[in-house]
Design a protein around this motif. Structure first.
Motif, PDB file in Angstrom:
ATOM      1  N   VAL A  74       0.840  -1.201   0.000  1.00 52.97           N
ATOM      2  CA  VAL A  74       0.000   0.000   0.000  1.00 52.97           C
ATOM      3  C   VAL A  74       0.874   1.249   0.000  1.00 52.97           C
ATOM      4  CG1 VAL A  74      -1.570   1.347   1.438  1.00 52.97           C
ATOM      5  CG2 VAL A  74      -2.044  -1.048   1.019  1.00 52.97           C
ATOM      6  N   GLY A  75       1.918   1.254   0.822  1.00 53.88           N
ATOM      7  CA  GLY A  75       2.832   2.391   0.858  1.00 53.88           C
ATOM      8  C   GLY A  75       3.532   2.614  -0.473  1.00 53.88           C
ATOM      9  N   LEU A  76       3.965   1.520  -1.106  1.00 54.73           N
ATOM     10  CA  LEU A  76       4.634   1.627  -2.403  1.00 54.73           C
ATOM     11  C   LEU A  76       3.694   2.190  -3.471  1.00 54.73           C
ATOM     12  CD1 LEU A  76       7.043   0.991  -4.319  1.00 54.73           C
ATOM     13  CD2 LEU A  76       5.948  -1.241  -4.679  1.00 54.73           C
ATOM     14  N   PHE A  77       2.486   1.634  -3.560  1.00 53.45           N
ATOM     15  CA  PHE A  77       1.541   2.093  -4.578  1.00 53.45           C
ATOM     16  C   PHE A  77       1.089   3.530  -4.325  1.00 53.45           C
ATOM     17  CE2 PHE A  77       0.683  -2.531  -5.448  1.00 53.45           C
ATOM     18  CZ  PHE A  77       1.291  -2.515  -6.693  1.00 53.45           C
ATOM     19  N   TYR A  78       0.931   3.907  -3.063  1.00 50.44           N
ATOM     20  CA  TYR A  78       0.544   5.286  -2.757  1.00 50.44           C
ATOM     21  C   TYR A  78       1.668   6.244  -3.159  1.00 50.44           C
ATOM     22  CZ  TYR A  78      -1.345   9.307  -0.324  1.00 50.44           C
ATOM     23  OH  TYR A  78      -1.835  10.552  -0.032  1.00 50.44           O
ATOM     24  N   HIS A  79       2.898   5.859  -2.871  1.00 49.12           N
ATOM     25  CA  HIS A  79       4.046   6.681  -3.279  1.00 49.12           C
ATOM     26  C   HIS A  79       4.096   6.818  -4.800  1.00 49.12           C
ATOM     27  CE1 HIS A  79       8.101   8.234  -3.717  1.00 49.12           C
ATOM     28  NE2 HIS A  79       8.315   7.253  -4.566  1.00 49.12           N
ATOM     29  N   LEU A  80       3.939   5.700  -5.506  1.00 51.04           N
ATOM     30  CA  LEU A  80       3.977   5.751  -6.969  1.00 51.04           C
ATOM     31  C   LEU A  80       2.847   6.594  -7.539  1.00 51.04           C
ATOM     32  CD1 LEU A  80       4.936   2.051  -7.775  1.00 51.04           C
ATOM     33  CD2 LEU A  80       6.397   4.088  -7.939  1.00 51.04           C
ATOM     34  N   TYR A  81       1.655   6.473  -6.962  1.00 49.76           N
ATOM     35  CA  TYR A  81       0.523   7.294  -7.410  1.00 49.76           C
ATOM     36  C   TYR A  81       0.850   8.788  -7.268  1.00 49.76           C
ATOM     37  CZ  TYR A  81      -3.602  10.129  -6.694  1.00 49.76           C
ATOM     38  OH  TYR A  81      -4.503  11.157  -6.726  1.00 49.76           O
ATOM     39  N   ASN A  82       1.371   9.183  -6.109  1.00 47.74           N
ATOM     40  CA  ASN A  82       1.697  10.591  -5.888  1.00 47.74           C
ATOM     41  C   ASN A  82       2.842  11.058  -6.770  1.00 47.74           C
ATOM     42  OD1 ASN A  82      -0.087  11.774  -3.867  1.00 47.74           O
ATOM     43  ND2 ASN A  82       0.644  10.103  -2.589  1.00 47.74           N
ATOM     44  N   GLN A  83       3.811  10.167  -7.020  1.00 47.65           N
ATOM     45  CA  GLN A  83       4.916  10.533  -7.904  1.00 47.65           C
ATOM     46  C   GLN A  83       4.416  10.763  -9.324  1.00 47.65           C
ATOM     47  OE1 GLN A  83       8.363  10.845  -6.873  1.00 47.65           O
ATOM     48  NE2 GLN A  83       8.248  11.977  -8.775  1.00 47.65           N
ATOM     49  N   VAL A  84       3.547   9.889  -9.805  1.00 48.97           N
ATOM     50  CA  VAL A  84       2.969  10.052 -11.145  1.00 48.97           C
ATOM     51  C   VAL A  84       2.128  11.324 -11.207  1.00 48.97           C
ATOM     52  CG1 VAL A  84       1.302   9.071 -12.784  1.00 48.97           C
ATOM     53  CG2 VAL A  84       3.065   7.622 -11.778  1.00 48.97           C
ATOM     54  N   ALA A  85       1.348  11.592 -10.156  1.00 51.76           N
ATOM     55  CA  ALA A  85       0.520  12.806 -10.134  1.00 51.76           C
ATOM     56  C   ALA A  85       1.392  14.053 -10.185  1.00 51.76           C
ATOM     57  CB  ALA A  85      -0.362  12.818  -8.887  1.00 51.76           C
ATOM     58  N   THR A  86       2.494  14.061  -9.455  1.00 50.45           N
ATOM     59  CA  THR A  86       3.384  15.226  -9.460  1.00 50.45           C
ATOM     60  C   THR A  86       4.079  15.362 -10.811  1.00 50.45           C
ATOM     61  OG1 THR A  86       3.744  14.905  -7.095  1.00 50.45           O
ATOM     62  CG2 THR A  86       5.240  16.387  -8.208  1.00 50.45           C
ATOM     63  N   ASN A  87       4.502  14.255 -11.385  1.00 51.26           N
ATOM     64  CA  ASN A  87       5.135  14.310 -12.716  1.00 51.26           C
ATOM     65  C   ASN A  87       4.138  14.760 -13.778  1.00 51.26           C
ATOM     66  OD1 ASN A  87       7.544  13.490 -11.631  1.00 51.26           O
ATOM     67  ND2 ASN A  87       7.365  11.379 -12.292  1.00 51.26           N
ATOM     68  N   THR A  88       2.882  14.345 -13.641  1.00 51.82           N
ATOM     69  CA  THR A  88       1.847  14.785 -14.574  1.00 51.82           C
ATOM     70  C   THR A  88       1.611  16.280 -14.443  1.00 51.82           C
ATOM     71  OG1 THR A  88       0.793  12.616 -14.432  1.00 51.82           O
ATOM     72  CG2 THR A  88      -0.546  14.422 -15.289  1.00 51.82           C
ATOM     73  N   LEU A  89       1.596  16.770 -13.210  1.00 51.06           N
ATOM     74  CA  LEU A  89       1.399  18.203 -12.972  1.00 51.06           C
ATOM     75  C   LEU A  89       2.473  19.033 -13.667  1.00 51.06           C
ATOM     76  CD1 LEU A  89      -0.086  20.525 -11.579  1.00 51.06           C
ATOM     77  CD2 LEU A  89       1.341  20.108  -9.562  1.00 51.06           C
ATOM     78  N   GLU A  90       3.685  18.489 -13.747  1.00 52.37           N
ATOM     79  CA  GLU A  90       4.769  19.218 -14.418  1.00 52.37           C
ATOM     80  C   GLU A  90       4.458  19.422 -15.902  1.00 52.37           C
ATOM     81  OE1 GLU A  90       9.595  19.071 -14.305  1.00 52.37           O
ATOM     82  OE2 GLU A  90       8.551  17.159 -14.483  1.00 52.37           O
ATOM     83  N   ARG A  91       3.648  18.530 -16.474  1.00 51.74           N
ATOM     84  CA  ARG A  91       3.395  18.546 -17.908  1.00 51.74           C
ATOM     85  C   ARG A  91       2.068  19.197 -18.304  1.00 51.74           C
ATOM     86  NH1 ARG A  91       6.532  14.682 -16.302  1.00 51.74           N
ATOM     87  NH2 ARG A  91       8.156  13.799 -17.587  1.00 51.74           N
TER      88      ARG A  91
END
Length: 125
Positions: A74-91
């Motif tokens: 759960v911690g890994l997937f939550y981290h990955l979700y937030n990382q993808v969301a932040t990377n998406t925000l950059e674009r």
């Protein structure tokens, strides 16, 4: 609704902060600040009940190995979700990002109703 508003403001201010750093570094800084701000009140307010009831009850129900593996996943997937969301925000623009977040929530609720059979009931009394 408060979550949607908070998410939108976080996106706006994060996008402004991305002029000085990339999305990965920004996410790292946000995570560290959130950890420092959230851990002390969580330990003070919920710590004793979490250890006494939460962990013990969960381990008793599923076993230590499954509890620890699920906790880490759960911690890994939550981290990955937030990382993808932040990377998406950059674009994309913050408004597009916020609309995508709202649509994601609608999809998750619909998926939960269809796949898991969770019912919908009225909150109005």
């Amino acid at each position: 609704m408060i979550s949607n508003i908070s998410f939108t403001y976080r996106s706006i201010y994060s996008k402004k902060a991305m002029t000085d750093m990339d999305s990965t570094n920004l996410y790292a800084y946000i995570s560290i600040i959130a950890l420092i701000v959230c851990i002390p009140p969580a330990i003070i307010i919920e710590g004793p009940q979490l250890v006494q009831h939460g962990f013990k009850d969960a381990i008793a129900k599923v076993g230590l190995t499954k509890f620890v593996s699920n906790f880490l996943l759960v911690g890994l997937f939550y981290h990955l979700y937030n990382q993808v969301a932040t990377n998406t925000l950059e674009r994309v623009a913050p408004l597009s990002h916020a609309i995508g977040n709202v649509l994601k929530r609608v999809f998750v609720i619909g998926f939960s109703i269809i796949v898991f059979g969770n019912g919908m009931n009225s909150i109005v009394s």
